[in-house]
Design a protein around this motif. Sequence first.
Motif, mmCIF file in Angstrom:
data_model
loop_
_atom_site.group_PDB
_atom_site.id
_atom_site.type_symbol
_atom_site.label_atom_id
_atom_site.label_comp_id
_atom_site.label_asym_id
_atom_site.label_seq_id
_atom_site.Cartn_x
_atom_site.Cartn_y
_atom_site.Cartn_z
ATOM 1 N N PRO A 3 0.840 -1.197 0.000
ATOM 2 C CA PRO A 3 0.000 0.000 0.000
ATOM 3 C C PRO A 3 0.879 1.253 0.000
ATOM 4 O O PRO A 3 1.973 1.245 0.542
ATOM 5 N N THR A 4 0.415 2.296 -0.624
ATOM 6 C CA THR A 4 1.190 3.530 -0.671
ATOM 7 C C THR A 4 0.453 4.634 0.049
ATOM 8 O O THR A 4 -0.764 4.616 0.162
ATOM 9 N N ASP A 12 4.536 7.113 6.888
ATOM 10 C CA ASP A 12 3.918 5.831 6.564
ATOM 11 C C ASP A 12 3.285 5.175 7.779
ATOM 12 O O ASP A 12 2.599 4.176 7.655
ATOM 13 N N GLY A 13 3.546 5.700 8.958
ATOM 14 C CA GLY A 13 2.997 5.118 10.177
ATOM 15 C C GLY A 13 3.779 5.579 11.386
ATOM 16 O O GLY A 13 4.587 6.503 11.314
ATOM 17 N N GLY A 14 3.525 4.920 12.508
ATOM 18 C CA GLY A 14 4.188 5.269 13.753
ATOM 19 C C GLY A 14 4.721 4.053 14.472
ATOM 20 O O GLY A 14 4.318 2.916 14.201
ATOM 21 N N ALA A 32 8.338 -6.769 11.317
ATOM 22 C CA ALA A 32 6.966 -6.376 11.001
ATOM 23 C C ALA A 32 6.908 -5.623 9.675
ATOM 24 O O ALA A 32 6.010 -5.868 8.850
ATOM 25 N N LEU A 33 7.859 -4.728 9.440
ATOM 26 C CA LEU A 33 7.894 -3.999 8.172
ATOM 27 C C LEU A 33 8.159 -4.945 7.004
ATOM 28 O O LEU A 33 7.546 -4.823 5.947
ATOM 29 N N ALA A 34 9.083 -5.891 7.193
ATOM 30 C CA ALA A 34 9.408 -6.840 6.132
ATOM 31 C C ALA A 34 8.202 -7.707 5.770
ATOM 32 O O ALA A 34 7.991 -8.021 4.598
ATOM 33 N N ALA A 35 7.413 -8.068 6.758
ATOM 34 C CA ALA A 35 6.221 -8.880 6.488
ATOM 35 C C ALA A 35 5.221 -8.119 5.623
ATOM 36 O O ALA A 35 4.513 -8.718 4.811
ATOM 37 N N ARG A 36 5.187 -6.803 5.750
ATOM 38 C CA ARG A 36 4.230 -6.010 4.992
ATOM 39 C C ARG A 36 4.790 -5.452 3.689
ATOM 40 O O ARG A 36 4.102 -5.385 2.679
ATOM 41 N N TYR A 37 6.060 -5.019 3.703
ATOM 42 C CA TYR A 37 6.628 -4.305 2.553
ATOM 43 C C TYR A 37 7.734 -5.061 1.820
ATOM 44 O O TYR A 37 8.232 -4.582 0.819
ATOM 45 N N GLY A 38 8.142 -6.204 2.348
ATOM 46 C CA GLY A 38 9.251 -6.938 1.758
ATOM 47 C C GLY A 38 10.524 -6.708 2.561
ATOM 48 O O GLY A 38 10.549 -5.895 3.488
ATOM 49 N N LEU A 76 12.035 10.474 13.869
ATOM 50 C CA LEU A 76 11.890 9.686 12.645
ATOM 51 C C LEU A 76 12.694 8.394 12.681
ATOM 52 O O LEU A 76 13.808 8.346 13.206
ATOM 53 N N PHE A 77 12.113 7.372 12.094
ATOM 54 C CA PHE A 77 12.771 6.095 11.800
ATOM 55 C C PHE A 77 12.572 5.901 10.309
ATOM 56 O O PHE A 77 11.428 5.917 9.833
ATOM 57 N N ILE A 78 13.644 5.734 9.562
ATOM 58 C CA ILE A 78 13.540 5.556 8.114
ATOM 59 C C ILE A 78 14.079 4.186 7.748
ATOM 60 O O ILE A 78 15.208 3.840 8.111
ATOM 61 N N ALA A 79 13.277 3.414 7.044
ATOM 62 C CA ALA A 79 13.685 2.089 6.573
ATOM 63 C C ALA A 79 13.661 2.094 5.055
ATOM 64 O O ALA A 79 12.804 2.723 4.434
ATOM 65 N N THR A 80 14.591 1.364 4.465
ATOM 66 C CA THR A 80 14.638 1.207 3.017
ATOM 67 C C THR A 80 14.505 -0.278 2.695
ATOM 68 O O THR A 80 15.216 -1.106 3.270
ATOM 69 N N THR A 81 13.601 -0.597 1.773
ATOM 70 C CA THR A 81 13.417 -1.991 1.379
ATOM 71 C C THR A 81 14.475 -2.375 0.346
ATOM 72 O O THR A 81 15.165 -1.518 -0.202
ATOM 73 N N HIS A 82 14.562 -3.665 0.055
ATOM 74 C CA HIS A 82 15.495 -4.126 -0.986
ATOM 75 C C HIS A 82 15.120 -3.585 -2.357
ATOM 76 O O HIS A 82 15.971 -3.460 -3.228
ATOM 77 N N ARG A 83 13.845 -3.247 -2.566
ATOM 78 C CA ARG A 83 13.413 -2.655 -3.841
ATOM 79 C C ARG A 83 13.719 -1.164 -3.917
ATOM 80 O O ARG A 83 13.516 -0.549 -4.948
ATOM 81 N N GLY A 84 14.139 -0.581 -2.791
ATOM 82 C CA GLY A 84 14.457 0.840 -2.778
ATOM 83 C C GLY A 84 13.342 1.729 -2.266
ATOM 84 O O GLY A 84 13.483 2.955 -2.271
ATOM 85 N N ASP A 85 12.232 1.152 -1.811
ATOM 86 C CA ASP A 85 11.151 1.952 -1.241
ATOM 87 C C ASP A 85 11.579 2.474 0.126
ATOM 88 O O ASP A 85 12.216 1.762 0.905
#
Length: 130
Positions: A3-4, A12-14, A32-38, A76-85
């Motif tokens: 979801p975007t 994107d959330g808290g 938890a983030l990986a389960a939802r976003y990869g 802030l907490f910033i995460a980057t997925t393997h796809r670059g999101d």
Amino acid sequence: MPPTRADYAVLDGGWWPRCWDPVAEVPGLVLALAARYGPIRSVMLNDASWDSRFRKLAVGTAVIRIGWFSSLDPTLFIATTHRGDQLDLLVVPPQTAAPAAERAMTMAADPTNFMRAPDILTATPPRQSR
């Protein structure tokens, strides 16, 4: 495709960690983030907010890169997925009272929200011990 957020949403959330120990708190959030976003490739945190700093952290079967930045807002907490999101999360301080923390996280997760993380925390009642 995950979801975007709305075009004008800032977050994107808290997240409401229980303490400032990244070894205790970050793995659960990353899973938890990986389960939802990869799979998550890296995270960025404010270097003054957390109790310890290191460059890599084992999370499940993955090793996540951790970047520590004095210029990153402590809320802030910033995460980057393997796809670059990029995923931007509000960090609610651990000592925040439950009602205020819940309101802040609800605001941060609202896709129509356009407030920045520090403004959300300012809009909630004063912080109190859990």
